[in-house]
Design an enzyme around this catalytic site. Sequence first.
Site, PDB file in Angstrom:
ATOM      1  N   CYS A 101      -5.252 -11.870 -17.515  1.00 37.59           N
ATOM      2  CA  CYS A 101      -3.857 -12.190 -17.195  1.00 37.59           C
ATOM      3  C   CYS A 101      -3.350 -11.240 -16.127  1.00 37.59           C
ATOM      4  CB  CYS A 101      -3.017 -12.088 -18.462  1.00 37.59           C
ATOM      5  SG  CYS A 101      -1.242 -12.204 -18.173  1.00 37.59           S
TER       6      CYS A 101
ATOM      7  N   CYS B 110      14.239  -0.647  -6.343  1.00 35.10           N
ATOM      8  CA  CYS B 110      13.025  -1.077  -7.035  1.00 35.10           C
ATOM      9  C   CYS B 110      11.787  -0.818  -6.181  1.00 35.10           C
ATOM     10  CB  CYS B 110      13.117  -2.563  -7.389  1.00 35.10           C
ATOM     11  SG  CYS B 110      13.312  -3.652  -5.960  1.00 35.10           S
TER      12      CYS B 110
END
Length: 416
Positions: free
Chosen positions: A75, A374
């Site tokens: 994943c 961010c």
Amino acid sequence: MSTETVTIHAVGAEGDGIARGPEGAIFVPFTLPGEEVAIARVKNHGMPMSWSKTSPERVAPPCKHFGPEGKGGACGGCSLQHWADQPYQDYKRGLVIDALKAKGIETEVAPLFPCLPGERRRVTMTARLTDKGVVLGFAQAGTHQIVQVEECPISMPMIVARLEGVRKIIGALGSGSEPFRVAIGATLSGLDVNILDLKKVDAKKRQAALDIILKEKGFARVSIDGEILVEPQKPMLDFAGVSVVLPPGSFTQATVRAEDAMAELVAGHLAKSKRVADLFAGTGTFALRLARKSAVHAVEFDAPALAALDHAARNAQGLKPISIERRDLFRRPLLPLDLKYIDGVSFDPPRAGAEAQCHEFARSKVAKIAAVSCNPVTLARDLRILIDGGYKLKSVTPIDQFLWSSHVESVALLER
């Protein structure tokens, strides 16, 4: 493709282990410093096959979908589940330190504010319709193969518990075999689901999906590319006591604890400012909190987000005045004249940062600035502009809200 054994000497900015090869760096996911790994290499990327030496910092990943042996493939939602907490946190803090040093900024960086499992309130998954049904999950790292997610330890339990319901909804709406995205957000009134990149959805499919949504519990709204299909309840968030109705597709901070930690730093720094400008204000994450003590001018380009902020402010009690302005701050930053009566500023731009705006701050007389970012690289660039313009950097605090990834938030506080 070639096979070889390499030694990992560091973890890079994207979360992959880095080995040194005769032709330069080789990037190997799921590895840690000091490990000796047999890899299958294509150009400068290697996939680990076996380990002859493992790091004492390696831990068992909490999710069965993680890593090269993950169920259904590796994943791509997480990259660092195999790393123990302390070195993982040191790595994230180090990303901020290294970015600042690259711009010649030497300052103390606070310890990383940690993120905990089960806190992530928004995820964007990929879906595809197959002969065997709907596949919903995250793309395998470096491929277009979707790993069907049955568990997700980063996400809030209310998201994981309703993934089967999401599969039913997109099964009714979707057609063909092309992948599409599904943005899922947890709100106080239920899940807010926005399905993106779908081919044309006819009335029959819409009705079938509507019937499913109304039978399923826990869904506040389902939209298709931002167009509301059904909204049993208004999706609501609470920003320090102020209720906000989210527009479809609107940005929210990834975890509540990280949002509260960032807001506490920002509000504390600007507590004595009489008039504050909150730039890239979104739906009011910081503006509505700052208005408890200061008059606020909120600037944002996204019209629905700005309307949601304005509606929340008008229906809240105990706030100072909040004025709003729709403005593209990349093309039209606030000028020193616009900032003449502003004594405090907060800004939280996208990953590209706020370079043009910071040049204008450097020319202004604004006393205090709280910078939220961010992206450590663009934050360092923007801080360099502000420092060169006469601001003193008071503190930098890294904040983790994207658990087991290489992404890190930061709050930097400056004053003249």
